[in-house]
Motif scaffolding. Structure first.
Motif, PDB file in Angstrom:
ATOM      1  N   LEU A 194       5.756  -6.001  -7.329  1.00 42.85           N
ATOM      2  CA  LEU A 194       7.128  -6.496  -7.344  1.00 42.85           C
ATOM      3  C   LEU A 194       7.670  -6.616  -8.763  1.00 42.85           C
ATOM      4  CD1 LEU A 194       7.053  -9.312  -4.605  1.00 42.85           C
ATOM      5  CD2 LEU A 194       8.534  -7.292  -4.596  1.00 42.85           C
ATOM      6  N   ALA A 195       6.776  -6.934  -9.706  1.00 45.95           N
ATOM      7  CA  ALA A 195       7.207  -7.134 -11.096  1.00 45.95           C
ATOM      8  C   ALA A 195       7.335  -5.825 -11.872  1.00 45.95           C
ATOM      9  CB  ALA A 195       6.235  -8.055 -11.811  1.00 45.95           C
ATOM     10  N   SER A 196       6.890  -4.722 -11.289  1.00 43.08           N
ATOM     11  CA  SER A 196       6.894  -3.457 -12.028  1.00 43.08           C
ATOM     12  C   SER A 196       8.320  -3.062 -12.411  1.00 43.08           C
ATOM     13  CB  SER A 196       6.243  -2.349 -11.194  1.00 43.08           C
ATOM     14  OG  SER A 196       6.950  -2.142  -9.984  1.00 43.08           O
TER      15      SER A 196
ATOM     16  N   LEU B  15     -12.969 -23.759 -13.820  1.00 42.03           N
ATOM     17  CA  LEU B  15     -11.674 -23.206 -14.173  1.00 42.03           C
ATOM     18  C   LEU B  15     -10.605 -24.229 -13.839  1.00 42.03           C
ATOM     19  CD1 LEU B  15     -12.121 -19.722 -12.478  1.00 42.03           C
ATOM     20  CD2 LEU B  15     -12.700 -20.346 -14.818  1.00 42.03           C
ATOM     21  N   ASN B  16      -9.621 -24.387 -14.700  1.00 43.14           N
ATOM     22  CA  ASN B  16      -8.507 -25.238 -14.334  1.00 43.14           C
ATOM     23  C   ASN B  16      -7.324 -24.382 -13.913  1.00 43.14           C
ATOM     24  OD1 ASN B  16      -7.029 -24.425 -16.652  1.00 43.14           O
ATOM     25  ND2 ASN B  16      -8.185 -25.915 -17.878  1.00 43.14           N
ATOM     26  N   ALA B  17      -6.221 -25.028 -13.540  1.00 51.47           N
ATOM     27  CA  ALA B  17      -5.098 -24.287 -12.966  1.00 51.47           C
ATOM     28  C   ALA B  17      -4.538 -23.251 -13.926  1.00 51.47           C
ATOM     29  CB  ALA B  17      -3.991 -25.257 -12.548  1.00 51.47           C
ATOM     30  N   PHE B  18      -4.750 -23.432 -15.225  1.00 53.75           N
ATOM     31  CA  PHE B  18      -4.207 -22.485 -16.177  1.00 53.75           C
ATOM     32  C   PHE B  18      -5.299 -21.629 -16.807  1.00 53.75           C
ATOM     33  CE2 PHE B  18      -1.529 -26.243 -16.059  1.00 53.75           C
ATOM     34  CZ  PHE B  18      -0.348 -25.675 -15.648  1.00 53.75           C
ATOM     35  N   GLY B  19      -6.592 -21.948 -16.522  1.00 54.89           N
ATOM     36  CA  GLY B  19      -7.671 -21.232 -17.176  1.00 54.89           C
ATOM     37  C   GLY B  19      -8.264 -20.125 -16.342  1.00 54.89           C
ATOM     38  N   ALA B  20      -7.988 -20.105 -15.032  1.00 56.14           N
ATOM     39  CA  ALA B  20      -8.538 -19.041 -14.202  1.00 56.14           C
ATOM     40  C   ALA B  20      -7.927 -17.714 -14.626  1.00 56.14           C
ATOM     41  CB  ALA B  20      -8.227 -19.316 -12.734  1.00 56.14           C
ATOM     42  N   ARG B  21      -8.755 -16.693 -14.747  1.00 56.17           N
ATOM     43  CA  ARG B  21      -8.245 -15.393 -15.200  1.00 56.17           C
ATOM     44  C   ARG B  21      -7.424 -14.753 -14.099  1.00 56.17           C
ATOM     45  NH1 ARG B  21      -9.092 -10.059 -15.107  1.00 56.17           N
ATOM     46  NH2 ARG B  21     -10.946 -10.115 -13.803  1.00 56.17           N
ATOM     47  N   ALA B  22      -6.168 -14.529 -14.351  1.00 57.58           N
ATOM     48  CA  ALA B  22      -5.292 -13.946 -13.344  1.00 57.58           C
ATOM     49  C   ALA B  22      -5.601 -12.474 -13.179  1.00 57.58           C
ATOM     50  CB  ALA B  22      -3.827 -14.122 -13.732  1.00 57.58           C
ATOM     51  N   VAL B  23      -5.612 -12.023 -11.939  1.00 55.06           N
ATOM     52  CA  VAL B  23      -5.813 -10.614 -11.660  1.00 55.06           C
ATOM     53  C   VAL B  23      -4.529  -9.845 -11.920  1.00 55.06           C
ATOM     54  CG1 VAL B  23      -6.326  -8.968  -9.825  1.00 55.06           C
ATOM     55  CG2 VAL B  23      -7.632 -11.074 -10.005  1.00 55.06           C
ATOM     56  N   ALA B  24      -3.382 -10.452 -11.595  1.00 56.89           N
ATOM     57  CA  ALA B  24      -2.103  -9.776 -11.780  1.00 56.89           C
ATOM     58  C   ALA B  24      -1.315 -10.441 -12.887  1.00 56.89           C
ATOM     59  CB  ALA B  24      -1.295  -9.823 -10.483  1.00 56.89           C
ATOM     60  N   GLN B  25      -0.916  -9.678 -13.875  1.00 54.50           N
ATOM     61  CA  GLN B  25      -0.104 -10.193 -14.973  1.00 54.50           C
ATOM     62  C   GLN B  25       1.023  -9.209 -15.247  1.00 54.50           C
ATOM     63  OE1 GLN B  25      -0.115 -13.005 -16.292  1.00 54.50           O
ATOM     64  NE2 GLN B  25      -2.104 -13.911 -15.918  1.00 54.50           N
ATOM     65  N   SER B  26       1.937  -9.609 -16.108  1.00 65.31           N
ATOM     66  CA  SER B  26       3.036  -8.731 -16.508  1.00 65.31           C
ATOM     67  C   SER B  26       3.306  -8.927 -17.977  1.00 65.31           C
ATOM     68  CB  SER B  26       4.291  -9.056 -15.701  1.00 65.31           C
ATOM     69  OG  SER B  26       5.415  -8.373 -16.221  1.00 65.31           O
ATOM     70  N   SER B  27       3.749  -7.876 -18.634  1.00 62.55           N
ATOM     71  CA  SER B  27       4.177  -8.039 -20.019  1.00 62.55           C
ATOM     72  C   SER B  27       5.521  -8.737 -20.031  1.00 62.55           C
ATOM     73  CB  SER B  27       4.301  -6.670 -20.685  1.00 62.55           C
ATOM     74  OG  SER B  27       5.255  -5.882 -20.007  1.00 62.55           O
ATOM     75  N   SER B  28       5.779  -9.518 -21.052  1.00 61.89           N
ATOM     76  CA  SER B  28       7.058 -10.208 -21.158  1.00 61.89           C
ATOM     77  C   SER B  28       7.866  -9.590 -22.284  1.00 61.89           C
ATOM     78  CB  SER B  28       6.847 -11.702 -21.412  1.00 61.89           C
ATOM     79  OG  SER B  28       6.125 -11.893 -22.603  1.00 61.89           O
TER      80      SER B  28
ATOM     81  N   GLY C  31      11.604 -15.126  -6.455  1.00 61.58           N
ATOM     82  CA  GLY C  31      12.278 -14.576  -7.623  1.00 61.58           C
ATOM     83  C   GLY C  31      12.005 -13.105  -7.840  1.00 61.58           C
ATOM     84  N   LEU C  32      10.744 -12.705  -7.680  1.00 57.93           N
ATOM     85  CA  LEU C  32      10.401 -11.294  -7.890  1.00 57.93           C
ATOM     86  C   LEU C  32      10.977 -10.398  -6.801  1.00 57.93           C
ATOM     87  CD1 LEU C  32       6.703 -11.596  -9.109  1.00 57.93           C
ATOM     88  CD2 LEU C  32       8.741 -11.109 -10.482  1.00 57.93           C
ATOM     89  N   ALA C  33      10.996 -10.882  -5.551  1.00 52.91           N
ATOM     90  CA  ALA C  33      11.592 -10.076  -4.481  1.00 52.91           C
ATOM     91  C   ALA C  33      13.066  -9.834  -4.763  1.00 52.91           C
ATOM     92  CB  ALA C  33      11.413 -10.781  -3.142  1.00 52.91           C
ATOM     93  N   ALA C  34      13.784 -10.889  -5.148  1.00 47.87           N
ATOM     94  CA  ALA C  34      15.204 -10.742  -5.446  1.00 47.87           C
ATOM     95  C   ALA C  34      15.415  -9.827  -6.649  1.00 47.87           C
ATOM     96  CB  ALA C  34      15.816 -12.115  -5.713  1.00 47.87           C
ATOM     97  N   ALA C  35      14.640 -10.052  -7.708  1.00 48.53           N
ATOM     98  CA  ALA C  35      14.817  -9.266  -8.929  1.00 48.53           C
ATOM     99  C   ALA C  35      14.544  -7.790  -8.692  1.00 48.53           C
ATOM    100  CB  ALA C  35      13.903  -9.808 -10.024  1.00 48.53           C
ATOM    101  N   GLN C  36      13.497  -7.491  -7.927  1.00 43.54           N
ATOM    102  CA  GLN C  36      13.170  -6.092  -7.688  1.00 43.54           C
ATOM    103  C   GLN C  36      14.232  -5.420  -6.827  1.00 43.54           C
ATOM    104  OE1 GLN C  36      11.759  -2.789  -8.373  1.00 43.54           O
ATOM    105  NE2 GLN C  36      10.262  -4.330  -9.036  1.00 43.54           N
ATOM    106  N   ALA C  37      14.734  -6.118  -5.821  1.00 45.85           N
ATOM    107  CA  ALA C  37      15.788  -5.547  -4.977  1.00 45.85           C
ATOM    108  C   ALA C  37      17.051  -5.300  -5.796  1.00 45.85           C
ATOM    109  CB  ALA C  37      16.080  -6.487  -3.812  1.00 45.85           C
TER     110      ALA C  37
END
Length: 483
Positions: free
Chosen positions: A245-247, A23-36, A58-64
């Motif tokens: 945090l991204a929810s 797996l490379n840095a961009f090919g590993a299957r992420a467990v956590a994702q978000s819709s854009s 960024g996510l901590a600030a955005a969620q707060a």
């Protein structure tokens, strides 16, 4: 004192078959994702606040801010969330490829958030069972390793006299040389010298810095604060916290920002694809490596003091090789965790292996390496070569009977254009003031991330806390996330 003093030591109170999944840095299957959100349109709004970067800060600030009722848009360059908090599946194992531990839960804001959201974490024993000296092909175990560590640990971090004697221009490498000259007898055997130097280098290895660039004075006198309670692992990985945090946030993935224009009326951000986003304020949370590379053009330019602080601070290298097996074969030879002594300084190779099986869900060894060697290895070796090299080390210790792993992955943070390394460190000529300068607002621009906190740099909780700090400066109550 910097908190990443070789994770375990201060926490004590043959090619692969082609079928092997790499797996490379961009090919590993992420467990956590978000819709854009939708792309290709200009986004405007008198009340819009833009957060650049969907890492922990960024996510901590955005969620707060979101919970405080603010309209927030998060722009992330990668096609995934989390930055260097990246939980991925490597074969049957679930592994954190970047930040992996809660370093001391007492008074730790990320631990508080995890508890508030119902996530559990568990203590990870990072002590080492075996040290293998490749020069003499000898093995040290248990108490013998502790004795070497304790001989240096108790005095090394309190010898401020030595730091002041050497002065502000001394590097950590200079400090090690001077310390060993004072401590060791002239006729000390080469093996004793080698093991002493290796131990001191390991005490610093978690910082990720090439030791000839790390400030010895700042190492011992900086503002960094360690937290109590030992190193803990989030059960299931940091990706769960990232997802939570991204929810409910508006996050646009695959949107690297190329230019930021700002004045007293607002902020105009332009992506690499030409999309334009107009906002009242922007919070910049990209890694220090991205700022050092001038990957984002600011107009007008950032103040000279901030630009100088960005260049003075160092940005280090900390990488992992993950090996997943059918069974934990290594335990019969060296127990859970292994120190591998083969060279010191820039010649140090893959020095330590941690058994992460209990936390990953499968028999897993993770090799950690950092500093000058990591910088060189990342520049000169492919992923398969890095995996081969770590397997060669293990077979030297365990024997050729060690089978091939069922899955493997070597990280590549140094070459990731949206990271360009791992985290900050106090380089020669820098000070804690540089962290504080990096945190200072510039008009309607705010800045967050681990490199903006003199108190908790290099840590997930430092990044998280910096995001809450900036959210509070923009009118949000940070306790909305942790209570």
């Amino acid at each position: 004192m910097l908190r990443r003093h070789f994770l375990s030591l201060l926490a004590r109170s043959a090619s692969l078959p082609l079928a092997l999944p790499l797996l490379n840095a961009f090919g590993a299957r992420a467990v956590a994702q978000s819709s854009s959100g939708p792309k290709g349109e200009a986004v405007d709004g008198e009340d819009l606040l833009v957060v650049v970067g969907a890492g922990m800060a960024g996510l901590a600030a955005a969620q707060a801010l979101h919970r405080a009722g603010r309209r927030v848009l998060v722009l992330e360059a990668r096609e995934r969330l989390g930055g260097r908090t990246f939980t991925a599946d490597v074969g049957p194992a679930t592994v954190d490829l970047g930040g992996a531990w809660i370093h001391g839960p007492r008074g730790n804001p990320i631990a508080k958030y995890a508890r508030a959201e119902g996530f559990s974490y568990r203590y990870h024993e990072l002590g080492f069972d075996t040290l293998y000296d490749a020069h003499s092909r000898s093995v040290l175990r248990g108490a013998a390793i502790d004795n070497i560590i304790e001989e240096f640990e108790s005095s090394w971090w309190t010898d401020l006299k030595l730091a002041f004697t050497l002065g502000a221009t001394a590097s950590a490498a200079d400090g090690i040389d001077a310390y060993l000259e004072e401590l060791l007898e002239e006729d000390a055997p080469p093996q004793a010298r080698r093991r002493a130097r290796f131990t001191l280098e390991m005490l610093l290895s978690g910082i990720g810095a090439p030791l000839d660039r790390l400030s010895f004075e700042q190492l011992l006198t900086g503002d960094q604060e360690d937290l109590a309670g030992g190193d803990q692992v989030i059960q299931g990985g940091y990706g769960q916290l990232v997802q939570r945090l991204a929810s409910d946030l508006d996050v646009r993935l695959g949107t690297p920002i190329a230019r930021i224009e700002h004045d007293d009326r607002g902020v105009r951000l332009t992506s690499a694809q030409g999309e334009v986003f107009n906002a009242t304020h922007a919070l910049i949370t990209v890694p220090l490596g991205v700022l050092k590379a001038d990957s984002i053009a600011f107009s007008p330019a950032l103040p000279e003091a901030k630009r100088e602080a960005i260049q003075r601070l160092g940005y280090g290298f900390f990488e992992k090789v993950v090996l997943v097996f059918d069974r934990p074969h290594w335990r019969s030879t060296f127990g859970d965790n292994l120190l591998y002594l083969a060279g010191t300084g820039s010649e140090r190779r893959f020095p330590y292996f941690l058994d992460m099986s209990e936390h990953s869900g499968a028999p897993t060894l993770v090799c950690l390496y950092s500093g000058a060697f990591a910088e060189h290895a990342q520049r000169t070796q492919s992923e398969s070569q890095l995996i081969d090299a770590t397997l060669s080390v293990l077979r030297q210790v365990h024997g050729d009977r060690l089978p091939d792993p069922v899955a493997a992955h070597a990280t590549g943070w140094a070459g990731d254009p949206f990271s360009l390394g791992s985290y900050s460190y106090p380089a020669l000529g820098s000070s804690s003031d540089d962290y504080r300068t990096l945190a200072q607002p510039v008009g309607r621009l705010r800045f967050a991330g681990e490199a903006t906190t003199a108190r908790w740099p290099q840590t997930v909780h430092g990044a998280f806390h910096s995001g809450l700090r900036e959210a509070e400066s923009l009118g949000a109550d940070p306790d909305l996330l942790t209570s």
